[in-house]
Design a protein around this motif. Structure first.
Motif, PDB file in Angstrom:
ATOM      1  N   LYS A   1      -6.678   6.042   2.171  1.00 39.83           N
ATOM      2  CA  LYS A   1      -6.184   4.699   2.490  1.00 39.83           C
ATOM      3  C   LYS A   1      -7.083   3.633   1.866  1.00 39.83           C
ATOM      4  CE  LYS A   1      -4.682   3.681   6.571  1.00 39.83           C
ATOM      5  NZ  LYS A   1      -4.535   3.520   8.010  1.00 39.83           N
TER       6      LYS A   1
ATOM      7  N   LEU B   1       1.570  -3.399   1.866  1.00 39.76           N
ATOM      8  CA  LEU B   1       1.761  -2.960   3.253  1.00 39.76           C
ATOM      9  C   LEU B   1       2.855  -1.911   3.377  1.00 39.76           C
ATOM     10  CD1 LEU B   1       1.404  -6.349   5.156  1.00 39.76           C
ATOM     11  CD2 LEU B   1      -0.182  -4.405   5.190  1.00 39.76           C
ATOM     12  N   ILE B   2       3.894  -2.030   2.574  1.00 39.96           N
ATOM     13  CA  ILE B   2       4.963  -1.022   2.607  1.00 39.96           C
ATOM     14  C   ILE B   2       4.417   0.337   2.196  1.00 39.96           C
ATOM     15  CG2 ILE B   2       7.082  -0.278   1.434  1.00 39.96           C
ATOM     16  CD1 ILE B   2       7.951  -3.242   1.469  1.00 39.96           C
TER      17      ILE B   2
ATOM     18  N   GLU C   1       1.311   1.298   2.250  1.00 38.88           N
ATOM     19  CA  GLU C   1       0.341   1.693   3.279  1.00 38.88           C
ATOM     20  C   GLU C   1       1.031   2.304   4.485  1.00 38.88           C
ATOM     21  OE1 GLU C   1      -2.646   2.035   6.101  1.00 38.88           O
ATOM     22  OE2 GLU C   1      -2.920   1.777   3.971  1.00 38.88           O
ATOM     23  N   ASN C   2       2.068   1.646   4.978  1.00 40.33           N
ATOM     24  CA  ASN C   2       2.718   2.101   6.203  1.00 40.33           C
ATOM     25  C   ASN C   2       3.669   3.272   5.983  1.00 40.33           C
ATOM     26  OD1 ASN C   2       1.447   0.280   7.948  1.00 40.33           O
ATOM     27  ND2 ASN C   2       2.851  -1.336   7.358  1.00 40.33           N
ATOM     28  N   LEU C   3       4.422   3.269   4.903  1.00 35.19           N
ATOM     29  CA  LEU C   3       5.415   4.320   4.696  1.00 35.19           C
ATOM     30  C   LEU C   3       4.816   5.628   4.217  1.00 35.19           C
ATOM     31  CD1 LEU C   3       8.466   2.439   3.140  1.00 35.19           C
ATOM     32  CD2 LEU C   3       8.136   3.212   5.492  1.00 35.19           C
TER      33      LEU C   3
ATOM     34  N   GLY D   1       0.313   5.764   6.152  1.00 31.17           N
ATOM     35  CA  GLY D   1       0.375   5.687   7.609  1.00 31.17           C
ATOM     36  C   GLY D   1       1.016   6.923   8.221  1.00 31.17           C
ATOM     37  N   LYS D   2       2.076   7.428   7.595  1.00 34.38           N
ATOM     38  CA  LYS D   2       2.736   8.639   8.105  1.00 34.38           C
ATOM     39  C   LYS D   2       1.844   9.864   7.966  1.00 34.38           C
ATOM     40  CE  LYS D   2       7.507   7.230   7.631  1.00 34.38           C
ATOM     41  NZ  LYS D   2       8.821   7.539   7.067  1.00 34.38           N
TER      42      LYS D   2
ATOM     43  N   GLU E   1      -1.430   9.863   7.933  1.00 35.45           N
ATOM     44  CA  GLU E   1      -2.494   9.727   8.932  1.00 35.45           C
ATOM     45  C   GLU E   1      -1.978  10.067  10.331  1.00 35.45           C
ATOM     46  OE1 GLU E   1      -6.038   6.611   9.901  1.00 35.45           O
ATOM     47  OE2 GLU E   1      -4.057   5.775   9.503  1.00 35.45           O
ATOM     48  N   LYS E   2      -0.789   9.632  10.654  1.00 33.73           N
ATOM     49  CA  LYS E   2      -0.210   9.912  11.971  1.00 33.73           C
ATOM     50  C   LYS E   2       0.005  11.415  12.158  1.00 33.73           C
ATOM     51  CE  LYS E   2       3.672   8.741  14.944  1.00 33.73           C
ATOM     52  NZ  LYS E   2       4.920   7.997  15.054  1.00 33.73           N
TER      53      LYS E   2
END
Length: 168
Positions: free
Chosen positions: A99, A149-150, A152-154, A157-158, A160-161
């Motif tokens: 990240k 951010l898109i 990072e999150n899509l 982020g997935k 990492e989750k």
């Protein structure tokens, strides 16, 4: 599982190179690769690889020693400890490094495009500056933020989750 030589020599070098801003490598990249996309790719790689390396090293160094002791007690040796214990236990830190590496790479891409590209968001940003079009500059800056951010999150982020869920 310590590598004293790496701790004493290589990590200090990597940390020193990480401190140097990636855009400082641009003159070197242009001299080496010319004024083209290869120089920007070099800046992107330089901008991210050292932060990822530092995060991975830190993640491995901070693995709970009880995991390694338990694996040895159960008969694990050599490479099996790395494959079965150290690699899985260091994945959260590795993803955090990815990240961070992504963020450094994204910033390096924009800086490289502003200085040497003929197309791209960075070049459009510079064109807005040259035309004194503040609305273009603001729109491109917002687009850079949203696109970052898109991703990072899509993507990250997935990942990492998923890794966090495995460790809970």
């Amino acid at each position: 599982m310590k590598f004293r030589y790496i701790d004493e020599n290589i990590i200090s070098l990597i940390l020193g190179l990480q401190i140097l801003l990636s855009i400082c490598w641009l003159p070197f990249a242009i001299l080496w690769y010319g004024l083209n996309e290869s120089s920007i790719i070099f800046i992107i790689v330089i901008g991210s690889v050292f932060s990822i390396a530092i995060a991975v090293e830190s993640s491995i160094k901070n693995i709970n020693p009880i995991y390694i002791k338990a694996a040895k007690t159960l008969g694990a040796k050599g490479r099996r400890i790395y494959i079965d214990v150290i690699l899985p236990a260091s994945m959260p830190g590795f993803v955090a490094g990815m990240k961070q590496g992504w963020l450094f790479a994204w910033r390096a891409l924009m800086a490289g495009e502003m200085l040497s590209a003929t197309t791209g968001l960075g070049q459009i940003l510079i064109m807005g500056r040259d035309l004194s079009d503040i609305s273009q500059v603001i729109v491109i800056m917002l687009f850079i933020i949203v696109l970052g951010l898109i991703v990072e999150n899509l993507i990250l982020g997935k990942i990492e989750k998923n890794i966090r869920n495995r460790w809970e």
